[in-house]
Design a protein around this motif. Structure first.
Motif, short mmCIF file in Angstrom:
data_model
loop_
_atom_site.label_atom_id
_atom_site.label_comp_id
_atom_site.label_asym_id
_atom_site.label_seq_id
_atom_site.Cartn_x
_atom_site.Cartn_y
_atom_site.Cartn_z
N LEU A 1 0.84 -1.20 0.00
CA LEU A 1 0.00 0.00 0.00
C LEU A 1 0.88 1.25 0.00
O LEU A 1 0.57 2.24 -0.70
N GLU A 2 1.96 1.24 0.75
CA GLU A 2 2.84 2.41 0.78
C GLU A 2 3.44 2.68 -0.59
O GLU A 2 3.54 3.83 -1.03
N ALA A 3 3.84 1.62 -1.29
CA ALA A 3 4.41 1.81 -2.63
C ALA A 3 3.38 2.38 -3.59
O ALA A 3 3.69 3.24 -4.41
N VAL A 4 2.13 1.90 -3.49
CA VAL A 4 1.06 2.41 -4.35
C VAL A 4 0.83 3.89 -4.09
O VAL A 4 0.74 4.71 -5.03
N LEU A 5 0.72 4.27 -2.82
CA LEU A 5 0.48 5.68 -2.50
C LEU A 5 1.66 6.55 -2.92
O LEU A 5 1.47 7.68 -3.38
N GLY A 6 2.87 6.03 -2.79
CA GLY A 6 4.04 6.78 -3.22
C GLY A 6 4.03 7.03 -4.72
O GLY A 6 4.36 8.12 -5.18
N GLU A 7 3.62 6.01 -5.50
CA GLU A 7 3.56 6.18 -6.95
C GLU A 7 2.47 7.15 -7.35
O GLU A 7 2.65 7.99 -8.25
N ILE A 8 1.31 7.06 -6.69
CA ILE A 8 0.22 8.00 -6.97
C ILE A 8 0.68 9.43 -6.69
O ILE A 8 0.41 10.36 -7.46
N ASN A 9 1.41 9.61 -5.61
CA ASN A 9 1.90 10.94 -5.26
C ASN A 9 2.90 11.44 -6.29
O ASN A 9 2.89 12.62 -6.67
N SER A 10 3.76 10.54 -6.77
CA SER A 10 4.78 10.97 -7.74
C SER A 10 4.16 11.41 -9.06
O SER A 10 4.78 12.15 -9.82
N ARG A 11 2.91 10.95 -9.32
CA ARG A 11 2.23 11.37 -10.56
C ARG A 11 1.55 12.72 -10.40
O ARG A 11 0.94 13.22 -11.36
N GLY A 12 1.59 13.30 -9.19
CA GLY A 12 1.06 14.65 -9.01
C GLY A 12 -0.33 14.74 -8.42
O GLY A 12 -0.93 15.83 -8.40
N ALA A 13 -0.89 13.64 -7.94
CA ALA A 13 -2.24 13.69 -7.36
C ALA A 13 -2.25 14.65 -6.17
O ALA A 13 -1.36 14.62 -5.32
N GLY A 14 -3.28 15.50 -6.11
CA GLY A 14 -3.39 16.44 -5.01
C GLY A 14 -3.98 15.81 -3.76
O GLY A 14 -3.60 16.13 -2.64
N VAL A 15 -4.94 14.91 -3.96
CA VAL A 15 -5.59 14.19 -2.85
C VAL A 15 -5.46 12.71 -3.12
O VAL A 15 -5.82 12.23 -4.21
#
Length: 512
Positions: free
Chosen positions: A130-144
């Motif tokens: 789950l941490e890796a998924v959230l990290g990748e989502i964040n790296s793509r620029g998601a605001g929320v």
């Protein structure tokens, strides 16, 4: 002319500032419901139903939703890649996952339906962090970034090894993230028997309330689940959101939020146990030598479907414990002893057993394959077949402490206490600081009436692994039988808070 132009620009800037932060097109979601795991006795009812209802609600709230059912590892990875590709700077990205989850090395993993998990390393190989998924989502620029995880279930994998705790681990997430688990950290819950989980029932009620912020929605969900379960299930929330976000924006008056929504619900009972031992503390004094000899064998007990067996154990004076080695697997959710009148027929179509049969036909002297098939037989209640495979594995490798410990557990469940005692003693002779075998031996002693010896074994196991729930509950029973009613009740209450089904497990072992 200049004045009009300036006025127009001012209005445009004002409109931009007051516009909603997140347009409907900026909302993307991946919804996964995994229910059909070959290692589980039966498919689960809730994950697929819950996934569809959550997906439908998110679509009404303007999300572009990708829904996956019974996803393999490859299917889950492809689905996450699609989600990452949809994210634009400032997007809202949401993940809903319902299925089995396991924590390992302080991270939580979502488990695909085709995962082959026999030891803890397999969790990190086949699961999705789950941490890796959230990290990748964040790296793509998601605001929320939002993760709703309904995976704090008892599963058929964890009891095959003991180095990981039950339930899920806290998430170290990037800023702008909101995470909710369906239950407290490191706790496992059982399905309520309905078509939908209690967590999703309450979540859908609150998501549909317009103009609540996401944090308010999840807070109210937590209160609803806590009340409905009488505090047996308390969801966990972590938030680092920097701006307001609402699942269901509305134009009407903002609904008042009940005062209770901002009240932290009662937390599970704190554990009286010490923290996990540091390497310098691992050397533990050996359990006290067995006082009275083992009583004569008790008649075999009828097992009424233990929910997730932990290796049982005999008692004998041992050399001082040595460091914990590879944890011994233990079958999960075995049915009643009499539930399989013809195990060969009942298990003939099991894909995991078929696979192991094929491999053993090609290599009948593979002790590791025999051990794995023995585990699988034991998890499905085919105890005679399990013992036969453990016998063969031990004959090929007499120093296989995990096979000895698992055979000890099966013999304890079926009432062969003397045979179980011999197995656990041998496992502990080979590996004196083996927490699982100490736990197993404690159960044998408890079942045979050697309460002081059981207490010594459970104490030693808990010094090595303070979160060993079966030892905590067993120590509570032993303390009560020894007259320490208050200390025993505290152990039992803490164990139940960590695993609400532990009492049923012990009853299925023939111990009350």
């Amino acid at each position: 002319m200049t004045f009009r132009l300036l006025l127009l620009l001012s209005l445009l800037v004002s409109a931009a500032v007051t516009a909603p932060s997140f347009a409907a097109g900026d909302r993307v979601a991946l919804v996964i419901g995994n229910a059909r795991y070959p290692d589980a006795d039966t498919p689960m009812k809730q994950p697929i139903n819950d996934a569809h209802d959550i997906a439908d609600e998110l679509k009404r709230d303007g999300f572009s939703v990708d829904i996956q059912e019974n996803a393999t590892g490859d299917a889950m990875r492809r689905a996450f890649d699609r989600l990452y590709g949809k994210i634009k700077p400032g997007s809202v990205a949401l993940v809903f996952y319902s299925g089995f989850g396991i924590q390992s090395n302080r991270q939580s993993y979502m488990i695909p339906v085709d995962a082959q998990i026999w030891q803890e390393a397999d969790v990190r190989r086949d699961g999705l962090s789950l941490e890796a998924v959230l990290g990748e989502i964040n790296s793509r620029g998601a605001g929320v970034k939002i993760a709703l995880i309904d995976a704090s279930r008892r599963n058929p994998f964890e009891r095959r090894f003991r180095t990981s705790s039950a339930g899920l681990a806290p998430v170290i997430a990037p800023s702008g993230t909101l995470v909710m688990y369906s239950a407290a950290l490191a706790s496992a819950i059982s399905d309520n028997g309905g078509d939908h989980s209690l967590f999703v029932q309450e979540l859908l009620k609150e998501i549909r309330v317009p103009e609540l912020t996401a944090e308010e929605t999840l807070n109210r969900t937590r209160v609803g689940v806590t009340r409905a379960s009488r505090s047996e299930q308390v969801p966990w929330i972590s938030s680092s959101l920097a701006e307001d976000f609402s699942f269901a924006p509305g134009s009407g008056n903002r609904p008042s939020v009940p005062a209770e929504a901002n009240i932290t619900p009662p937390a599970p009972l704190p554990s009286p146990l010490p923290p996990s031992p540091s390497p310098s503390q691992v050397a533990v004094a050996p359990p006290a030598p067995l006082a009275p000899p083992m009583p004569s064998p008790l008649p075999a007990q009828k097992i009424e479907k233990p929910a997730s067996p932990q290796p049982a154990s005999p008692s004998v004076a041992l050399a001082p414990p040595a460091p914990i080695a590879a944890p011994a697997p233990s079958p999960s959710n075995p049915p009643a002893v009499n539930a399989l009148p013809s195990p060969q027929v009942a298990l003939a179509d099991d894909p995991a057993i078929k696979d192991l049969n094929d491999k053993l036909n090609a290599n009948p002297a593979d002790a590791a394959l025999l051990y794995r098939r023995g585990q699988l037989y034991a998890s499905k209640g085919a105890y005679p077949l399990a013992v036969k495979d453990f016998d063969a594995a031990i004959q090929l490798n007499p120093k296989d402490v995990e096979a000895l410990n698992n055979r000890c557990w099966v013999r304890t469940v079926t009432g062969d206490l003397h045979g179980a005692l011999r197995d656990c003693n041998e496992a502990l002779r080979l590996q004196p600081n083996y927490a699982d075998a100490l736990d197993s031996r404690g159960l044998v002693n408890l079942k045979s009436g050697a309460t002081k010896n059981a207490l010594a074994d459970f104490d030693a196991a808990l010094k090595l692994n303070p979160r060993l729930i079966s030892s905590l509950y067993g120590r509570g029973l032993a303390r009560q039988r020894n007259g320490a009613a208050e200390a025993g009740a505290q152990d039992i209450a803490t164990a139940k808070a960590m695993d609400p089904n532990i009492a049923k497990d012990y009853e299925s072992y023939g111990v009350r």
